[in-house]
Design a protein around this motif. Sequence first.
Motif, PDB file in Angstrom:
ATOM      1  N   LEU A 171       0.816  -1.219   0.000  1.00 24.38           N
ATOM      2  CA  LEU A 171       0.000   0.000   0.000  1.00 24.38           C
ATOM      3  C   LEU A 171       0.848   1.266   0.000  1.00 24.38           C
ATOM      4  CD1 LEU A 171      -2.697  -1.223   2.535  1.00 24.38           C
ATOM      5  CD2 LEU A 171      -3.069  -0.792   0.097  1.00 24.38           C
ATOM      6  N   THR A 172       2.152   1.140   0.237  1.00 27.79           N
ATOM      7  CA  THR A 172       3.025   2.317   0.194  1.00 27.79           C
ATOM      8  C   THR A 172       3.510   2.622  -1.220  1.00 27.79           C
ATOM      9  OG1 THR A 172       5.152   1.151   0.529  1.00 27.79           O
ATOM     10  CG2 THR A 172       3.882   1.743   2.512  1.00 27.79           C
ATOM     11  N   LEU A 173       3.328   1.703  -2.167  1.00 30.15           N
ATOM     12  CA  LEU A 173       3.901   1.882  -3.497  1.00 30.15           C
ATOM     13  C   LEU A 173       3.408   3.139  -4.226  1.00 30.15           C
ATOM     14  CD1 LEU A 173       4.136  -1.746  -4.956  1.00 30.15           C
ATOM     15  CD2 LEU A 173       5.949  -0.316  -4.002  1.00 30.15           C
ATOM     16  N   PRO A 174       2.116   3.490  -4.169  1.00 24.62           N
ATOM     17  CA  PRO A 174       1.716   4.713  -4.877  1.00 24.62           C
ATOM     18  C   PRO A 174       2.482   5.956  -4.413  1.00 24.62           C
ATOM     19  CG  PRO A 174      -0.208   3.406  -4.333  1.00 24.62           C
ATOM     20  CD  PRO A 174       0.955   2.761  -3.638  1.00 24.62           C
ATOM     21  N   PHE A 175       2.707   6.070  -3.099  1.00 20.61           N
ATOM     22  CA  PHE A 175       3.483   7.213  -2.614  1.00 20.61           C
ATOM     23  C   PHE A 175       4.929   7.127  -3.065  1.00 20.61           C
ATOM     24  CE2 PHE A 175       6.552   8.527   0.673  1.00 20.61           C
ATOM     25  CZ  PHE A 175       6.487   9.885   0.441  1.00 20.61           C
ATOM     26  N   LEU A 176       5.543   5.965  -2.930  1.00 22.10           N
ATOM     27  CA  LEU A 176       6.954   5.839  -3.290  1.00 22.10           C
ATOM     28  C   LEU A 176       7.174   6.138  -4.771  1.00 22.10           C
ATOM     29  CD1 LEU A 176       7.850   2.661  -1.220  1.00 22.10           C
ATOM     30  CD2 LEU A 176       8.426   5.032  -0.684  1.00 22.10           C
ATOM     31  N   ILE A 177       6.263   5.677  -5.616  1.00 18.37           N
ATOM     32  CA  ILE A 177       6.370   5.955  -7.049  1.00 18.37           C
ATOM     33  C   ILE A 177       6.282   7.453  -7.316  1.00 18.37           C
ATOM     34  CG2 ILE A 177       5.128   5.687  -9.243  1.00 18.37           C
ATOM     35  CD1 ILE A 177       4.457   2.801  -8.281  1.00 18.37           C
ATOM     36  N   ALA A 178       5.372   8.132  -6.609  1.00 18.93           N
ATOM     37  CA  ALA A 178       5.215   9.581  -6.797  1.00 18.93           C
ATOM     38  C   ALA A 178       6.412  10.358  -6.259  1.00 18.93           C
ATOM     39  CB  ALA A 178       3.932  10.052  -6.117  1.00 18.93           C
ATOM     40  N   ALA A 179       6.994   9.879  -5.152  1.00 13.63           N
ATOM     41  CA  ALA A 179       8.025  10.661  -4.461  1.00 13.63           C
ATOM     42  C   ALA A 179       9.431  10.445  -5.000  1.00 13.63           C
ATOM     43  CB  ALA A 179       7.999  10.326  -2.964  1.00 13.63           C
ATOM     44  N   MET A 180       9.696   9.303  -5.622  1.00 13.78           N
ATOM     45  CA  MET A 180      11.081   8.980  -6.000  1.00 13.78           C
ATOM     46  C   MET A 180      11.758  10.044  -6.864  1.00 13.78           C
ATOM     47  SD  MET A 180      10.949   4.825  -6.476  1.00 13.78           S
ATOM     48  CE  MET A 180      12.674   4.636  -6.894  1.00 13.78           C
ATOM     49  N   PRO A 181      11.100  10.597  -7.883  1.00 13.69           N
ATOM     50  CA  PRO A 181      11.798  11.629  -8.665  1.00 13.69           C
ATOM     51  C   PRO A 181      12.180  12.845  -7.838  1.00 13.69           C
ATOM     52  CG  PRO A 181       9.900  10.794  -9.876  1.00 13.69           C
ATOM     53  CD  PRO A 181       9.801  10.259  -8.473  1.00 13.69           C
ATOM     54  N   ALA A 205       4.805  -4.261  -8.248  1.00 10.30           N
ATOM     55  CA  ALA A 205       5.939  -3.992  -9.133  1.00 10.30           C
ATOM     56  C   ALA A 205       5.823  -2.580  -9.682  1.00 10.30           C
ATOM     57  CB  ALA A 205       5.979  -5.003 -10.282  1.00 10.30           C
ATOM     58  N   PHE A 206       6.956  -2.029 -10.105  1.00 11.23           N
ATOM     59  CA  PHE A 206       6.972  -0.742 -10.791  1.00 11.23           C
ATOM     60  C   PHE A 206       8.252  -0.639 -11.605  1.00 11.23           C
ATOM     61  CE2 PHE A 206       8.970  -0.044  -6.700  1.00 11.23           C
ATOM     62  CZ  PHE A 206      10.019   0.838  -6.933  1.00 11.23           C
ATOM     63  N   GLY A 207       8.328   0.379 -12.442  1.00 15.40           N
ATOM     64  CA  GLY A 207       9.490   0.558 -13.287  1.00 15.40           C
ATOM     65  C   GLY A 207      10.113   1.924 -13.108  1.00 15.40           C
ATOM     66  N   ARG A 214      17.999  11.328 -15.814  1.00 19.54           N
ATOM     67  CA  ARG A 214      16.651  11.802 -15.473  1.00 19.54           C
ATOM     68  C   ARG A 214      15.702  10.614 -15.357  1.00 19.54           C
ATOM     69  NH1 ARG A 214      18.475  15.152 -19.442  1.00 19.54           N
ATOM     70  NH2 ARG A 214      17.225  14.073 -21.009  1.00 19.54           N
ATOM     71  N   PRO A 215      15.028  10.447 -14.202  1.00 18.20           N
ATOM     72  CA  PRO A 215      14.187   9.265 -14.011  1.00 18.20           C
ATOM     73  C   PRO A 215      12.716   9.511 -14.360  1.00 18.20           C
ATOM     74  CG  PRO A 215      14.444  10.388 -11.935  1.00 18.20           C
ATOM     75  CD  PRO A 215      15.192  11.215 -12.956  1.00 18.20           C
ATOM     76  N   VAL A 216      12.090   8.468 -14.870  1.00 21.50           N
ATOM     77  CA  VAL A 216      10.639   8.398 -14.983  1.00 21.50           C
ATOM     78  C   VAL A 216      10.215   7.157 -14.203  1.00 21.50           C
ATOM     79  CG1 VAL A 216       8.666   8.080 -16.514  1.00 21.50           C
ATOM     80  CG2 VAL A 216      10.560   9.563 -17.217  1.00 21.50           C
ATOM     81  N   VAL A 217       9.362   7.355 -13.194  1.00 23.71           N
ATOM     82  CA  VAL A 217       8.930   6.253 -12.335  1.00 23.71           C
ATOM     83  C   VAL A 217       7.457   5.987 -12.623  1.00 23.71           C
ATOM     84  CG1 VAL A 217       8.851   5.368  -9.973  1.00 23.71           C
ATOM     85  CG2 VAL A 217      10.553   7.095 -10.589  1.00 23.71           C
ATOM     86  N   GLU A 218       7.130   4.737 -12.940  1.00 26.37           N
ATOM     87  CA  GLU A 218       5.770   4.383 -13.347  1.00 26.37           C
ATOM     88  C   GLU A 218       5.303   3.118 -12.650  1.00 26.37           C
ATOM     89  OE1 GLU A 218       5.179   5.611 -17.856  1.00 26.37           O
ATOM     90  OE2 GLU A 218       6.923   4.294 -17.628  1.00 26.37           O
ATOM     91  N   ALA A 219       3.972   3.009 -12.498  1.00 31.56           N
ATOM     92  CA  ALA A 219       3.406   1.813 -11.885  1.00 31.56           C
ATOM     93  C   ALA A 219       3.566   0.596 -12.788  1.00 31.56           C
ATOM     94  CB  ALA A 219       1.937   2.040 -11.559  1.00 31.56           C
TER      95      ALA A 219
END
Length: 275
Positions: A171-181, A205-207, A214-219
């Motif tokens: 359940l933490t993945l949506p935040f981590l994906i948004a925050a990583m960049p 999983a995510f990518g 420059r990172p792009v983080v996606e679900a």
Amino acid sequence: MATAAGRGTVGTLPEGLGDAIRSTAGEIAALLSGAVDSGLPVPGSEWTVGEAAAHLAQANELMADIAAGRQRRHGDGTPQSLAAANALALAGFAERGAGPLAAMIVEQAEAFLGAVDARGTEEPGTLHTPLGPMDLATLGSYLLTHMLGHGWDLARALGRPHMVDRRRVRLTLPFLIAAMPRVLDASAAAGLTARYEIRLRGGGAFGVTFTDGRPVVEARTPDRPDCTILTEPVAFLLMALGRRGPWGAMARGGVLAWGRRPWLAARFPTLFVAP
């Protein structure tokens, strides 16, 4: 739909997130209720138990205010500004008693859920948080992630079992994906071009795709990743939050990597600065 006082789906939060927020706040409160000395140091931190608990109470109140539509400013989104804002907020808040802070942590978690539930199925659009714009569901994931990190700290300080588990980590993945960049270490990532696939054992999983640093983080995960990292969920979250280093997790078999460039796995944790 359940009310904030009940169980199940709360407002527009994903299934299980409301219950996870409530139960995590309750377990942190139970930890604190058994604390004899709130002046104990938190391992790996400059804070005491009382200071960490006070920070949690303040942060839960901040998240509840944001969910209710009240504008709150807390740093500029960088880890350095967040640390400064946290220190300033703590200096202006005198309570350090474990019992009162336990009650506040639960009260403000419930206030967050109440604010979400009051909106019903209305999606408020973009909310301005300490780590950038988010929707309401991602803000809920942020609240859970923050409580889990400090809950783990408090459990270590008090010599009690922690509450970080596989179900909550997913359940933490949506935040981590948004925050990583936003927490990228630009110097560490300079010049990097690579496609990472991150997988959690048991699901999730995510990518992360880097192009010249420059990172792009996606679900979703990338096609033909250069490096796939499979990690045990609790180890993953603790590494993401800076509570555990990657080498110990790798040595215990908590992290495996493969692909065309598997050596990139060792570099991945160094590319971000925990907020």
